[in-house]
Structure formats: structure tokens, C-alpha cells
Design a protein around this motif. Sequence first.
Motif, PDB file in Angstrom:
ATOM      1  N   PHE A   1      -1.504 -12.510   4.959  1.00 44.69           N
ATOM      2  CA  PHE A   1      -1.083 -11.590   6.016  1.00 44.69           C
ATOM      3  C   PHE A   1       0.432 -11.500   6.082  1.00 44.69           C
TER       4      PHE A   1
ATOM      5  N   ILE B   1       1.989  -9.626   3.222  1.00 49.64           N
ATOM      6  CA  ILE B   1       1.874  -8.167   3.285  1.00 49.64           C
ATOM      7  C   ILE B   1       2.793  -7.591   4.352  1.00 49.64           C
ATOM      8  N   THR B   2       2.797  -8.184   5.552  1.00 43.68           N
ATOM      9  CA  THR B   2       3.440  -7.511   6.683  1.00 43.68           C
ATOM     10  C   THR B   2       4.939  -7.718   6.770  1.00 43.68           C
TER      11      THR B   2
ATOM     12  N   VAL C   1       7.115  -5.348   4.703  1.00 43.88           N
ATOM     13  CA  VAL C   1       6.968  -3.967   5.177  1.00 43.88           C
ATOM     14  C   VAL C   1       7.770  -3.747   6.454  1.00 43.88           C
TER      15      VAL C   1
ATOM     16  N   HIS D   1      11.383  -3.529   5.551  1.00 40.99           N
ATOM     17  CA  HIS D   1      11.580  -2.249   4.867  1.00 40.99           C
ATOM     18  C   HIS D   1      11.681  -1.114   5.874  1.00 40.99           C
ATOM     19  N   GLN D   2      10.792  -1.150   6.888  1.00 45.47           N
ATOM     20  CA  GLN D   2      10.800  -0.054   7.857  1.00 45.47           C
ATOM     21  C   GLN D   2      12.046  -0.102   8.724  1.00 45.47           C
TER      22      GLN D   2
ATOM     23  N   ARG E   1      14.844   1.273   6.607  1.00 46.48           N
ATOM     24  CA  ARG E   1      14.646   2.702   6.359  1.00 46.48           C
ATOM     25  C   ARG E   1      15.016   3.516   7.597  1.00 46.48           C
TER      26      ARG E   1
ATOM     27  N   ILE F   1       4.704   3.525   2.264  1.00 45.55           N
ATOM     28  CA  ILE F   1       4.497   2.074   2.353  1.00 45.55           C
ATOM     29  C   ILE F   1       3.952   1.707   3.732  1.00 45.55           C
ATOM     30  N   VAL F   2       4.607   2.217   4.768  1.00 51.39           N
ATOM     31  CA  VAL F   2       4.176   1.894   6.127  1.00 51.39           C
ATOM     32  C   VAL F   2       2.784   2.457   6.399  1.00 51.39           C
TER      33      VAL F   2
END
Lengths: 109, 159
Positions: free
Chosen positions: A74, A77-78, A81, A84-85, A88, B26-27
Motif C-alpha cells: 500500500f 503504491i500511494t 503518487v 507526484h501529485q 504536479r 497516474i492519479v
Amino acid sequence: MIILQNAVTVFLILGGTVFMLIGSIGINRLPDFYTRAHASGKVDTLGILMFVGGLAVYEGISIDAAKLLLIVVFVAITSPVSSHQLARRAMLLGLKPWYGRDRDHQKSR
Amino acid sequence: MSEFPEHDPKDHCLDESLKEPTDSLIVHATARGIAPFILLIGLYVFFHGHYSPGGGFQGGVLLAVGFLLLRLSLGVRLSQIVMPHRLTLRASAIGALLFVAVGLSAVIMGGNFLDYHLLPIPGLAPEYLRYFGILLVEVGVTVTVTFTLVAIYDELLGC
């Protein structure tokens, strides 16, 4: 066998602690948002993975070790991300990255 | 019906971009892949409240987080299929009603509030009555917490 198990556990937990320490120092010392997101996104993720993996090795083959391995999956994966968000969103909203100390001096002059 | 206004797209919306799905692949893929597992863990925590750490509130929060992840990543419009606007406040009221019904039926049968072994279910030993009474109360708490948290998010967003 138990000695080997304990040795792997100690190696993984110490390694995870070292990586988390490096990540924490990076979050405090790095100059701008993007480099800090890079520190928390990569180094801290690896640290948590090694730490929880070490706990799973210490537990042996049981249902608790399976749950710990699920936590590892878990987090793997999270956590990248989410960072990254964050980076971004900051880029889309126009946050400028840090271009180095020399350019800062030239701008202030 | 005026206390529960239907979803109005012309309502005051805090951020129009939250209505549409995210444009980051991705999100999008991560949220859609991981939300069912969060819901599953929420159910697991709820049903394990008898034997291990967990229970109604924690399981309800995990369920609500699963729904809110879909709200944030797929946008408000697409996630209506999973969790419609008109369901949230009504379902949370139903959960609270279930809690109070279990409590008050024990009072009606001549005991205290939430006196489980006096529940009017025939043919069950008192320990099983306690088991199922606690389970019913936990179901009420879980439903209330889940739908209330989603309703709070919707209300803060305003659309």
C-alpha cells in the motif's frame, strides 16, 4: 535460522531508519518545494518500506507478516503518487523551481 | 423535503475544476485501483471490532475515505454513481435511527438504554442477544459516520 532472521531484521530496520533520517534532514535542509518533495517522496518511501519489511521478517511466516506486507504494498503504491501529485499541482499553479544560489545573488543585485 | 435540497449544478461551487476528473493518468489509475481496497479494509476493521482494535467509527472513517478518494480523483460528477448526493444525509439519519431504535427498544422492554439482553428477539440466549445488539449498534454508527463525512465534504465544496 533464527540468527539469520534476526540479522536480516536488524539490517532492514537499521537501513530504514538511516533512510528516514536522510529524508528528514533533506526536508529540513533542501532549498525549495520540488527538492523537498523529492526527498519525502523517494527516500522516506524506501525507509518505510525497509522498516515495515524488517518487522515482517521478524514476525516470520504468519498472518501478521502478511498484513505487514500488505502495508508495504500500500505504501509503495500511494506515497510516490501523493508526492507526484503535490509536485504536479505546484508546477501547474506556477511555482518556480530554485535555480541555484548564484542566480539568486544576481537577481538581488 | 425542503430540509434536504437536491443536487443543483448551478449552486455556488468552490472550485469548478473539482467537478471534472483529474487529467493526470497516474492519479486517476491509482485512485481507481486503490479505492475498492480501502473500502474492503474499512469493512474488515468494522467487522473485527469485536475481537481486535477497530469498530464502528474507525471502519466508517475508512469507508468514507474510500468514497472521498473517488470524489477527489474522478470529480464530483462521475462519482455520483458510487455515492449520490441525495443519499448521504438520509442514510446518515437512518444510521442514527438504527442506534436509537436498538437503545429505546431495550427501554421499552423494561431495562436501561442499550440494555442488550432485553432486546425483543425471541429464541436467543442473552449472550447472543448482546452479540447481535452490539453488532446492530455498530452498523448504525458505521453508516452514520460514513455518510456524514461524505456529506460534510460535499457541503464544504458546495457543488
